[in-house]
Each structure stands twice: as structure tokens, then as C-alpha cells.
Design a protein around this motif. Structure first.
Motif, PDB file in Angstrom:
ATOM      1  N   THR A   1      -0.268  -2.985   4.751  1.00  0.00           N
ATOM      2  CA  THR A   1       0.000  -2.265   3.513  1.00  0.00           C
ATOM      3  C   THR A   1      -0.779  -2.923   2.380  1.00  0.00           C
ATOM      4  OG1 THR A   1       1.938  -3.625   3.049  1.00  0.00           O
ATOM      5  CG2 THR A   1       2.314  -1.558   4.209  1.00  0.00           C
ATOM      6  N   TRP A   2      -1.217  -2.128   1.450  1.00  0.00           N
ATOM      7  CA  TRP A   2      -1.948  -2.662   0.315  1.00  0.00           C
ATOM      8  C   TRP A   2      -1.874  -1.673  -0.836  1.00  0.00           C
ATOM      9  CZ3 TRP A   2      -6.002   0.158  -1.625  1.00  0.00           C
ATOM     10  CH2 TRP A   2      -6.525   1.148  -0.794  1.00  0.00           C
ATOM     11  N   GLY A   3      -2.168  -2.167  -2.006  1.00  0.00           N
ATOM     12  CA  GLY A   3      -2.219  -1.306  -3.179  1.00  0.00           C
ATOM     13  C   GLY A   3      -3.059  -1.964  -4.252  1.00  0.00           C
TER      14      GLY A   3
END
Length: 96
Positions: free
Chosen positions: A85-87
Motif C-alpha cells: 500500500t502507498w499514497g
């Protein structure tokens, strides 16, 4: 890198990059990939270690306290977590 491309920006447009502080190797790789000079990267993992979800708020506070942010600066924030997951987020500082 994707957020910069999406907004037709380069690393030169970024005033300050505040990444998740998991380890310096990853921070350096992300900055290099985005074309952001090392003097525009806030690194504090050496002071606090990996503070998980608190990393970016702590670094943002440090940037304010050390006057590394000026009205109109363009910030790039980026974080990642388990499960790939990343943002990322672009913020124009002080423009409300």
C-alpha cells in the motif's frame, strides 16, 4: 513519481519532500527517482527511527519549527505500508 507525472511536475518544482521514514535507502531511492535534490528532502529517521503512522506529521511539524516551509511552497508527501500500500499527496503550503 506518478503524482508528479500526473500533474506535469518535476522534482525541481518541489520545495520539500516529506517521505515516510522507514529507512534512508528507500528515502534516497524515492527522491532520486523523482529527481528531487537531497537538500529538499526532510530526513529525521536518525532522530526518531520509524515512527510508523506518525512519521509524516512529526516531519511536517519539524519542517514548520525549523522554517523549512514558506507560503506557496509545494510539498510532496509520500508514505507506504504493508501489503504494497502507498499514497502520496501534493500540498501548496499556506494557500487556503
Amino acid at each position: 513519481e506518478k503524482i508528479l507525472e500526473k500533474h506535469q511536475l518535476t522534482g525541481d518544482d518541489i520545495s520539500l519532500f516529506i517521505p515516510h521514514q522507514a529507512n534512508k535507502r528507500i528515502i534516497d531511492a524515492a527522491a532520486n527517482r523523482c529527481g528531487i535534490d537531497s537538500d529538499k528532502v526532510l530526513i529525521n529517521i536518525n532522530k526518531y527511527g520509524n515512527t510508523t503512522a506518525g512519521t509524516i506529521p512529526i516531519a511536517l511539524d519539524e519542517a514548520v519549527e525549523t522554517n523549512r516551509l514558506q507560503k506557496g511552497d509545494l510539498l510532496l508527501l509520500a508514505a507506504f505500508g504493508g501489503g504494497f500500500t502507498w499514497g502520496s499527496m501534493l500540498i501548496r503550503w499556506g494557500d487556503a
